[in-house]
Design a protein around this motif. Structure first.
Motif, PDB file in Angstrom:
ATOM      1  N   ARG A  67       0.862  -1.186   0.000  1.00  0.00           N
ATOM      2  CA  ARG A  67       0.000   0.000   0.000  1.00  0.00           C
ATOM      3  C   ARG A  67       0.895   1.231   0.000  1.00  0.00           C
ATOM      4  N   ILE A  68       0.331   2.368  -0.290  1.00  0.00           N
ATOM      5  CA  ILE A  68       1.130   3.587  -0.405  1.00  0.00           C
ATOM      6  C   ILE A  68       1.640   4.048   0.962  1.00  0.00           C
ATOM      7  N   ASN A  69       2.938   4.287   1.060  1.00  0.00           N
ATOM      8  CA  ASN A  69       3.583   4.869   2.238  1.00  0.00           C
ATOM      9  C   ASN A  69       4.196   6.199   1.807  1.00  0.00           C
ATOM     10  N   LEU A  70       3.905   7.243   2.540  1.00  0.00           N
ATOM     11  CA  LEU A  70       4.332   8.575   2.124  1.00  0.00           C
ATOM     12  C   LEU A  70       5.383   9.159   3.059  1.00  0.00           C
ATOM     13  N   PRO A  71       6.377   9.872   2.494  1.00  0.00           N
ATOM     14  CA  PRO A  71       7.373  10.557   3.339  1.00  0.00           C
ATOM     15  C   PRO A  71       6.695  11.564   4.263  1.00  0.00           C
ATOM     16  N   PHE A  72       7.230  11.669   5.476  1.00  0.00           N
ATOM     17  CA  PHE A  72       6.772  12.583   6.532  1.00  0.00           C
ATOM     18  C   PHE A  72       5.445  12.146   7.169  1.00  0.00           C
ATOM     19  N   LYS A  73       4.679  11.317   6.470  1.00  0.00           N
ATOM     20  CA  LYS A  73       3.483  10.745   7.087  1.00  0.00           C
ATOM     21  C   LYS A  73       3.812   9.389   7.705  1.00  0.00           C
ATOM     22  N   ALA A  84      16.393   0.128 -12.449  1.00  0.00           N
ATOM     23  CA  ALA A  84      16.321  -0.179 -11.018  1.00  0.00           C
ATOM     24  C   ALA A  84      15.844   1.022 -10.219  1.00  0.00           C
ATOM     25  N   ALA A  85      16.399   2.201 -10.511  1.00  0.00           N
ATOM     26  CA  ALA A  85      16.092   3.387  -9.717  1.00  0.00           C
ATOM     27  C   ALA A  85      14.654   3.835  -9.869  1.00  0.00           C
ATOM     28  N   ILE A  86      14.186   3.957 -11.104  1.00  0.00           N
ATOM     29  CA  ILE A  86      12.867   4.551 -11.355  1.00  0.00           C
ATOM     30  C   ILE A  86      11.737   3.587 -11.012  1.00  0.00           C
ATOM     31  N   PHE A  87      11.839   2.357 -11.460  1.00  0.00           N
ATOM     32  CA  PHE A  87      10.707   1.438 -11.348  1.00  0.00           C
ATOM     33  C   PHE A  87      10.686   0.630 -10.046  1.00  0.00           C
ATOM     34  N   PHE A  88      11.846   0.413  -9.428  1.00  0.00           N
ATOM     35  CA  PHE A  88      11.854  -0.513  -8.303  1.00  0.00           C
ATOM     36  C   PHE A  88      12.386   0.092  -7.014  1.00  0.00           C
ATOM     37  N   PHE A 134       8.918   0.723  -5.449  1.00  0.00           N
ATOM     38  CA  PHE A 134       8.584  -0.382  -4.560  1.00  0.00           C
ATOM     39  C   PHE A 134       9.066  -0.142  -3.133  1.00  0.00           C
ATOM     40  N   SER A 135      10.380  -0.030  -2.935  1.00  0.00           N
ATOM     41  CA  SER A 135      10.923   0.063  -1.579  1.00  0.00           C
ATOM     42  C   SER A 135      10.665   1.419  -0.942  1.00  0.00           C
ATOM     43  N   GLY A 136      10.489   2.461  -1.747  1.00  0.00           N
ATOM     44  CA  GLY A 136      10.247   3.784  -1.197  1.00  0.00           C
ATOM     45  C   GLY A 136       8.799   4.059  -0.858  1.00  0.00           C
ATOM     46  N   PHE A 137       7.871   3.558  -1.676  1.00  0.00           N
ATOM     47  CA  PHE A 137       6.461   3.924  -1.507  1.00  0.00           C
ATOM     48  C   PHE A 137       5.508   2.745  -1.301  1.00  0.00           C
ATOM     49  N   ILE A 138       5.705   1.638  -2.014  1.00  0.00           N
ATOM     50  CA  ILE A 138       4.694   0.573  -2.008  1.00  0.00           C
ATOM     51  C   ILE A 138       4.931  -0.475  -0.926  1.00  0.00           C
ATOM     52  N   ASN A 139       6.183  -0.855  -0.697  1.00  0.00           N
ATOM     53  CA  ASN A 139       6.463  -1.877   0.322  1.00  0.00           C
ATOM     54  C   ASN A 139       7.792  -1.582   1.012  1.00  0.00           C
ATOM     55  N   PRO A 140       7.768  -0.790   2.082  1.00  0.00           N
ATOM     56  CA  PRO A 140       9.013  -0.377   2.752  1.00  0.00           C
ATOM     57  C   PRO A 140       9.715  -1.486   3.529  1.00  0.00           C
ATOM     58  N   THR A 141       9.135  -2.675   3.594  1.00  0.00           N
ATOM     59  CA  THR A 141       9.841  -3.783   4.250  1.00  0.00           C
ATOM     60  C   THR A 141      10.480  -4.729   3.234  1.00  0.00           C
ATOM     61  N   ALA A 142      10.410  -4.373   1.959  1.00  0.00           N
ATOM     62  CA  ALA A 142      11.105  -5.136   0.920  1.00  0.00           C
ATOM     63  C   ALA A 142      12.419  -4.423   0.631  1.00  0.00           C
ATOM     64  N   ASN A 143      13.524  -5.131   0.809  1.00  0.00           N
ATOM     65  CA  ASN A 143      14.812  -4.508   0.518  1.00  0.00           C
ATOM     66  C   ASN A 143      14.941  -4.224  -0.967  1.00  0.00           C
ATOM     67  N   LEU A 144      15.806  -3.288  -1.299  1.00  0.00           N
ATOM     68  CA  LEU A 144      16.034  -2.926  -2.685  1.00  0.00           C
ATOM     69  C   LEU A 144      16.518  -4.133  -3.487  1.00  0.00           C
ATOM     70  N   ALA A 145      16.104  -4.201  -4.749  1.00  0.00           N
ATOM     71  CA  ALA A 145      16.551  -5.286  -5.633  1.00  0.00           C
ATOM     72  C   ALA A 145      17.892  -4.900  -6.235  1.00  0.00           C
ATOM     73  N   GLY A 146      18.952  -5.563  -5.777  1.00  0.00           N
ATOM     74  CA  GLY A 146      20.302  -5.212  -6.196  1.00  0.00           C
ATOM     75  C   GLY A 146      20.862  -6.152  -7.240  1.00  0.00           C
ATOM     76  N   THR A 147      22.110  -6.597  -7.038  1.00  0.00           N
ATOM     77  CA  THR A 147      22.812  -7.417  -8.022  1.00  0.00           C
ATOM     78  C   THR A 147      23.336  -8.696  -7.370  1.00  0.00           C
ATOM     79  N   HIS A 148      23.290  -9.794  -8.122  1.00  0.00           N
ATOM     80  CA  HIS A 148      23.629 -11.129  -7.625  1.00  0.00           C
ATOM     81  C   HIS A 148      25.119 -11.402  -7.842  1.00  0.00           C
ATOM     82  N   ILE A 195      14.230   1.092   5.663  1.00  0.00           N
ATOM     83  CA  ILE A 195      14.486   0.990   4.225  1.00  0.00           C
ATOM     84  C   ILE A 195      14.019   2.187   3.395  1.00  0.00           C
ATOM     85  N   PRO A 196      12.797   2.730   3.578  1.00  0.00           N
ATOM     86  CA  PRO A 196      12.208   3.588   2.533  1.00  0.00           C
ATOM     87  C   PRO A 196      12.909   4.909   2.218  1.00  0.00           C
TER      88      PRO A 196
END
Length: 507
Positions: A60-66, A118-122, A126-140, A376-377
């Motif tokens: 769900r949407i998570n907003l900065p400062f809120k 990675a930066a724009i779409f995920f 994702f990690s900034g607004f939609i699911n702040p408990t999902a770590n960023l998708a990095g590199t394997h 994370i977010p």
């Protein structure tokens, strides 16, 4: 008339209850509980309070400062993650490009493209607004040594990426990642961290030494490493290790330049090709066209292995949150299954567009963030912005991959913390037994073999805490660990990863 009054009273009481419930929820919200840092005795106390009152919403949407705030400490993991992203993506793309005969210019452009995806779409979305408990998708990173073998066996980057996304999504939806994490004891986790930290540390020390000797200035490596050791010791003493990556990288940069090491900017500002048809054309981009059925079959074992490696990777990263966050901050801990799900979606999406990255949980972000006591977010959004700037500007990419900057950043930001966390988790005799077997087995084959084998032995009660095994159900004790070990063993044998056993899939 009486019934009407009773109905009115009942309705009034219900409204009152709902109002009180809403008021209670409002009073317990992040905004209501937030206090300025000036009201706390120390900065650490303020940051721990922030972690304790956060209530992130999944999908769900998570907003900065809120729902969360930006702090100065968020800049540190964001900078570390940006440096790590440039380095790791370039390494993966270069590992594909080399056997395929593609140029260094191709590697740079595809790396830029991947960073924008990675930066724009995920990272931000994702990690900034939609699911702040999902770590960023990095590199394997652990898959890099296998890429030449993948190419040699007829592997296609798009086929590999799509299958990794598919298998990763299956693991996430079935909650297999969190299940495997629950079945892995502290001793096994600790041993895995010690092995990964030690191997990584030695590789970076060798890398910076070889670089310095290559330019006939071996003394630069000595001065840089000695300075890094002193800096890291002082930051640990002052409780400010979260500053180690930017400070260590900056000191390494200044020392190397002051001692005469050659450096020049070569990557100019620009925008990479954005069309998937360019990247997957027969004569443009990867110059491979679209994959056929044979390409999917040849990469299937590698895709399964890549997803299997996610569990020990994510386990090792979440440990840093558990060790540095206060006990009441369990709501902001990284969700293992959601992290794998986002990584899977990001993998399939990025590969379809033309990127060459192999996704995993972003260690160069989450480890510094945990040490800095940040969720994370907020740092995710800053990371996304920095990655976009670096990709478009070009020049920061040259700084990030310069050997003294790169090696010091990885040493103090990833490998030393891994070593320390592993040693803290293996203080007891039973934990140290399991840890020793993990290190032994990992050194013999690789960390996936070491983790899966030791998890099975540990859960059976043959090593480690023998009482722990007795408390597990039969399924958890040997069925799941046993199947996991056997499946991975067969796959590793097939792709020529077991010493002395020729691979039957790769050939």
């Amino acid at each position: 008339m009486v019934s009407i009054k009773e109905s009115h009273v009942s309705h009034t009481n219900e409204n009152s209850y709902q109002a009180n419930q809403t008021s209670s929820e409002s009073e317990s919200s992040y905004q209501a509980q937030h206090k300025p840092s000036s009201e706390f005795e120390s900065r650490a106390a303020y940051l721990e309070h922030e972690l304790s009152i956060m209530q992130p919403k999944r999908w769900r949407i998570n907003l900065p400062f809120k729902d969360y705030r930006f702090e100065l400490e968020d800049l540190i993991p964001a900078l570390a993650a940006t440096i790590g992203k440039i380095v790791m993506v370039a390494a993966v793309v270069a590992a594909f490009a080399g056997p395929l005969g593609l140029s260094d210019a191709f590697v740079v452009e595809n790396t830029r493209f991947e960073m924008l995806i990675a930066a724009i779409f995920f990272v931000i979305l994702f990690s900034g607004f939609i699911n702040p408990t999902a770590n960023l998708a990095g590199t394997h990173g652990p898959m890099i040594p296998l890429i030449p073998l993948i190419v040699a066996s007829g592997g296609h980057p798009l086929a590999l990426g799509l299958l990794v996304g598919f298998f990763g999504l299956l693991l996430s939806v079935s909650k297999g990642g969190s299940k495997l994490m629950a079945l892995t004891s502290d001793g096994v986790r600790g041993g895995l961290l010690i092995y990964l930290g030690a191997i990584g540390l030695l590789s970076q020390l060798k890398s910076i030494t070889n670089w310095a000797n290559g330019i006939e200035m071996g003394y630069i490596a000595f001065v840089v490493i000695i300075s890094t050791i002193i800096m890291y010791a002082l930051l640990a003493r002052w409780g400010m290790r979260w500053l180690s990556i930017p400070l260590g990288s900056g000191i390494a940069l200044l020392i190397a330049l002051a001692l005469g090491a050659p450096f020049e900017f070569v990557t100019e500002p620009g925008i990479p090709p954005l069309s998937p048809t360019y990247w997957w054309g027969a004569d443009t981009g990867w110059q491979m066209g679209l994959p056929d059925l044979g390409a999917f079959i040849s990469v299937a074992p590698f895709a399964i292995l890549a997803v299997a490696m996610w569990s020990p990777d994510v386990m090792g990263q979440r440990v840093f949150q558990e060790m540095n966050y206060p006990k009441k901050a369990n709501k902001v801990l990284m969700n293992v299954d959601d992290t794998m799900g986002v990584a899977a979606i990001r993998q399939a999406f990025g590969s379809a567009l033309g990127g060459g990255n192999l996704a995993s949980s972003w260690g160069t972000y989450i480890i510094p963030a945990a040490i800095a006591k940040r969720p994370i977010p907020a740092g995710a959004i800053l990371t996304g912005v920095m990655c976009i700037v670096a990709a478009l500007w070009g020049y920061p990419m040259d700084l990030a991959v310069w050997p003294p900057v790169l090696s010091v950043a990885l040493i103090v930001g990833v490998f030393m913390p891994l070593l320390e966390a592993g040693m803290q988790m293996t203080r007891s005799t039973t934990s140290s037994q399991s840890a020793g077997i993990v290190v032994f087995a990992s050194a013999f084959v690789n960390p996936v073999f070491g983790w899966s084998m030791t998890m099975l032995l540990d859960n059976l009660g043959l090593i480690g805490d023998k009482e722990r095994g007795k408390t597990l159900r039969r399924t958890d004790r040997w069925v799941i660990p046993g199947i996991t070990f056997i499946v991975l063993l067969v796959i590793m044998a097939g792709v020529d990863m077991l010493p002395g056993i020729p691979g039957f899939i790769a050939h």
